[in-house]
Design a protein around this motif. Structure first.
Motif, PDB file in Angstrom:
ATOM      1  N   LYS A  67     -26.742  71.376  64.103  1.00 16.02           N
ATOM      2  CA  LYS A  67     -26.514  72.307  62.988  1.00 16.02           C
ATOM      3  C   LYS A  67     -26.058  73.666  63.515  1.00 16.02           C
ATOM      4  N   ARG A  68     -26.549  74.041  64.692  1.00 15.61           N
ATOM      5  CA  ARG A  68     -26.112  75.295  65.314  1.00 15.61           C
ATOM      6  C   ARG A  68     -24.614  75.231  65.621  1.00 15.61           C
ATOM      7  N   ARG A  69     -24.188  74.088  66.176  1.00 12.96           N
ATOM      8  CA  ARG A  69     -22.758  73.926  66.466  1.00 12.96           C
ATOM      9  C   ARG A  69     -21.933  74.025  65.185  1.00 12.96           C
ATOM     10  N   LEU A  70     -22.419  73.421  64.103  1.00 14.22           N
ATOM     11  CA  LEU A  70     -21.713  73.518  62.817  1.00 14.22           C
ATOM     12  C   LEU A  70     -21.655  74.960  62.326  1.00 14.22           C
ATOM     13  N   ALA A  71     -22.762  75.678  62.456  1.00 14.04           N
ATOM     14  CA  ALA A  71     -22.783  77.077  62.023  1.00 14.04           C
ATOM     15  C   ALA A  71     -21.762  77.898  62.806  1.00 14.04           C
ATOM     16  N   LEU A  72     -21.699  77.695  64.113  1.00 13.02           N
ATOM     17  CA  LEU A  72     -20.712  78.409  64.935  1.00 13.02           C
ATOM     18  C   LEU A  72     -19.296  78.025  64.521  1.00 13.02           C
ATOM     19  N   LYS A  73     -19.083  76.740  64.244  1.00 19.43           N
ATOM     20  CA  LYS A  73     -17.763  76.273  63.806  1.00 19.43           C
ATOM     21  C   LYS A  73     -17.373  76.912  62.466  1.00 19.43           C
ATOM     22  N   HIS A  74     -18.378  77.188  61.620  1.00 15.73           N
ATOM     23  CA  HIS A  74     -18.136  77.799  60.317  1.00 15.73           C
ATOM     24  C   HIS A  74     -18.146  79.327  60.374  1.00 15.73           C
ATOM     25  N   GLY A  75     -18.184  79.894  61.585  1.00 17.45           N
ATOM     26  CA  GLY A  75     -18.024  81.337  61.724  1.00 17.45           C
ATOM     27  C   GLY A  75     -19.259  82.137  62.068  1.00 17.45           C
ATOM     28  N   ALA A  76     -20.403  81.500  62.260  1.00 18.45           N
ATOM     29  CA  ALA A  76     -21.588  82.251  62.665  1.00 18.45           C
ATOM     30  C   ALA A  76     -21.353  82.873  64.041  1.00 18.45           C
ATOM     31  N   ILE A  77     -22.020  83.964  64.289  1.00 18.15           N
ATOM     32  CA  ILE A  77     -21.886  84.702  65.542  1.00 18.15           C
ATOM     33  C   ILE A  77     -23.144  84.476  66.378  1.00 18.15           C
ATOM     34  N   GLU A  78     -22.945  84.132  67.646  1.00 18.01           N
ATOM     35  CA  GLU A  78     -24.082  83.941  68.542  1.00 18.01           C
ATOM     36  C   GLU A  78     -24.613  85.292  68.995  1.00 18.01           C
ATOM     37  N   ILE A  79     -25.927  85.462  68.884  1.00 20.90           N
ATOM     38  CA  ILE A  79     -26.603  86.660  69.371  1.00 20.90           C
ATOM     39  C   ILE A  79     -27.559  86.225  70.478  1.00 20.90           C
ATOM     40  N   ALA A  80     -27.240  86.590  71.710  1.00 27.04           N
ATOM     41  CA  ALA A  80     -28.044  86.160  72.849  1.00 27.04           C
ATOM     42  C   ALA A  80     -29.290  87.025  73.053  1.00 27.04           C
ATOM     43  N   ASP A  81     -29.253  88.246  72.580  1.00 27.17           N
ATOM     44  CA  ASP A  81     -30.369  89.170  72.759  1.00 27.17           C
ATOM     45  C   ASP A  81     -31.380  88.982  71.625  1.00 27.17           C
ATOM     46  N   PRO A  82     -32.583  88.479  71.936  1.00 27.49           N
ATOM     47  CA  PRO A  82     -33.578  88.244  70.882  1.00 27.49           C
ATOM     48  C   PRO A  82     -33.923  89.505  70.090  1.00 27.49           C
ATOM     49  N   LYS A  83     -33.941  90.654  70.740  1.00 28.60           N
ATOM     50  CA  LYS A  83     -34.257  91.902  70.037  1.00 28.60           C
ATOM     51  C   LYS A  83     -33.177  92.236  69.009  1.00 28.60           C
ATOM     52  N   LYS A  84     -31.927  92.025  69.382  1.00 25.56           N
ATOM     53  CA  LYS A  84     -30.830  92.300  68.451  1.00 25.56           C
ATOM     54  C   LYS A  84     -30.870  91.330  67.272  1.00 25.56           C
ATOM     55  N   PHE A  85     -31.148  90.054  67.549  1.00 22.39           N
ATOM     56  CA  PHE A  85     -31.246  89.071  66.474  1.00 22.39           C
ATOM     57  C   PHE A  85     -32.374  89.461  65.517  1.00 22.39           C
ATOM     58  N   TYR A  86     -33.514  89.839  66.063  1.00 19.88           N
ATOM     59  CA  TYR A  86     -34.654  90.241  65.244  1.00 19.88           C
ATOM     60  C   TYR A  86     -34.305  91.471  64.407  1.00 19.88           C
ATOM     61  N   GLU A  87     -33.588  92.411  65.001  1.00 17.27           N
ATOM     62  CA  GLU A  87     -33.182  93.627  64.285  1.00 17.27           C
ATOM     63  C   GLU A  87     -32.293  93.280  63.087  1.00 17.27           C
ATOM     64  N   ILE A  88     -31.363  92.373  63.277  1.00 17.84           N
ATOM     65  CA  ILE A  88     -30.486  91.940  62.181  1.00 17.84           C
ATOM     66  C   ILE A  88     -31.320  91.295  61.071  1.00 17.84           C
ATOM     67  N   GLY A  89     -32.229  90.426  61.462  1.00 22.86           N
ATOM     68  CA  GLY A  89     -33.082  89.757  60.478  1.00 22.86           C
ATOM     69  C   GLY A  89     -33.995  90.716  59.736  1.00 22.86           C
ATOM     70  N   ARG A  90     -34.496  91.729  60.432  1.00 21.51           N
ATOM     71  CA  ARG A  90     -35.363  92.722  59.785  1.00 21.51           C
ATOM     72  C   ARG A  90     -34.575  93.559  58.776  1.00 21.51           C
ATOM     73  N   LYS A  91     -33.297  93.800  59.030  1.00 17.89           N
ATOM     74  CA  LYS A  91     -32.466  94.513  58.050  1.00 17.89           C
ATOM     75  C   LYS A  91     -32.360  93.691  56.767  1.00 17.89           C
ATOM     76  N   LEU A  92     -32.179  92.379  56.917  1.00 13.32           N
ATOM     77  CA  LEU A  92     -32.130  91.510  55.742  1.00 13.32           C
ATOM     78  C   LEU A  92     -33.476  91.527  55.029  1.00 13.32           C
ATOM     79  N   ARG A  93     -34.570  91.502  55.774  1.00 16.16           N
ATOM     80  CA  ARG A  93     -35.908  91.560  55.173  1.00 16.16           C
ATOM     81  C   ARG A  93     -36.036  92.813  54.323  1.00 16.16           C
ATOM     82  N   LYS A  94     -35.554  93.965  54.842  1.00 15.95           N
ATOM     83  CA  LYS A  94     -35.634  95.234  54.105  1.00 15.95           C
ATOM     84  C   LYS A  94     -34.808  95.168  52.825  1.00 15.95           C
ATOM     85  N   ILE A  95     -33.625  94.599  52.903  1.00 17.40           N
ATOM     86  CA  ILE A  95     -32.780  94.457  51.714  1.00 17.40           C
ATOM     87  C   ILE A  95     -33.504  93.631  50.657  1.00 17.40           C
TER      88      ILE A  95
END
Length: 106
Positions: A67-95
């Protein structure tokens, strides 16, 4: 606006242990996005049910490697830094939290 996947990890690593998840394999990652609409649209596009959505501190879907490969194929962006990924997710949580507060105050 975008969707994001983090790196694959193995069950049992990084303190993650979920026996019921093992039936789907022992490698996982997460999918999150800038908006809830994008997140659900991507999830639907790669064949996930909306009931799989996890409305936690970082709103996300769990993904197995295929499913990860499909998400990347559909345009998802890989975030290798766990802190950056968490930061993005926390912004969505705030919204989502702000939206709920507005609805409750209306």
């Amino acid at each position: 606006m975008s969707c994001y996947v983090d790196l694959i990890f193995k069950i049992g690593s990084a303190g993650f242990s979920n026996p019921s998840a093992k039936k789907h394999g022992n490698q996982w990652c997460h999918l999150t996005a800038d908006t809830i609409e994008e997140l659900h649209q991507m999830a639907e596009g790669i064949g996930l049910k909306k009931t799989y959505f996890q409305n936690k501190s970082v709103p996300h879907y769990d993904l197995i490697p295929s499913k990860r490969r499909l998400a990347l194929k559909h345009g998802a962006i890989e975030i290798a830094d766990p802190k950056k990924f968490y930061e993005i997710g926390r912004k969505l949580r705030k919204i989502l939290d702000d939206s709920q507060k507005k609805q409750e105050g209306a």
